[in-house]
Design an enzyme around this catalytic site. Sequence first.
Site, short mmCIF file in Angstrom:
data_model
loop_
_atom_site.label_atom_id
_atom_site.label_comp_id
_atom_site.label_asym_id
_atom_site.label_seq_id
_atom_site.Cartn_x
_atom_site.Cartn_y
_atom_site.Cartn_z
N CYS A 31 0.64 -1.32 -0.01
CA CYS A 31 -0.11 0.01 0.00
C CYS A 31 0.99 1.26 -0.06
O CYS A 31 1.48 1.44 1.00
CB CYS A 31 -0.99 -0.14 1.31
SG CYS A 31 -1.79 1.58 1.50
N CYS A 34 0.13 3.91 2.48
CA CYS A 34 0.33 3.41 3.95
C CYS A 34 1.93 3.84 4.11
O CYS A 34 2.29 4.10 5.21
CB CYS A 34 0.49 2.18 4.03
SG CYS A 34 -1.56 1.42 3.93
#
Length: 107
Positions: A31, A34
């Site tokens: 991600c 993230c």
Amino acid sequence: MADVVTLTDAEFAQAVAGSKPVLVDFWAEWCGPCRLVAPLLAEIAADHGDKITIAKLNIDENQQTPFQYQVMSIPTMVVFQDGVEKKRIVGARPKAAILAELREWVN
């Protein structure tokens, strides 16, 4: 100065059960957003670790907890206190925006 705590499904319930608030970052290696949020949360942990614990839980390695809390997209950051969800922040945000969301716990 506090570090970011890494949680697993097995440790989760005990980690969020206390009266000190815990922000749990639900994330994954793949991600991109993230990865952008992670260093910001580390800075928040270093600056405000006495008031709020910053933790992260990898959703690929720990699937039970994200399912239980209906985490549908990442990054999702959830503040728990006394084992109860108090606030949910979905999506990457700048540090100032994250701190604004956490103001009742970090001020």
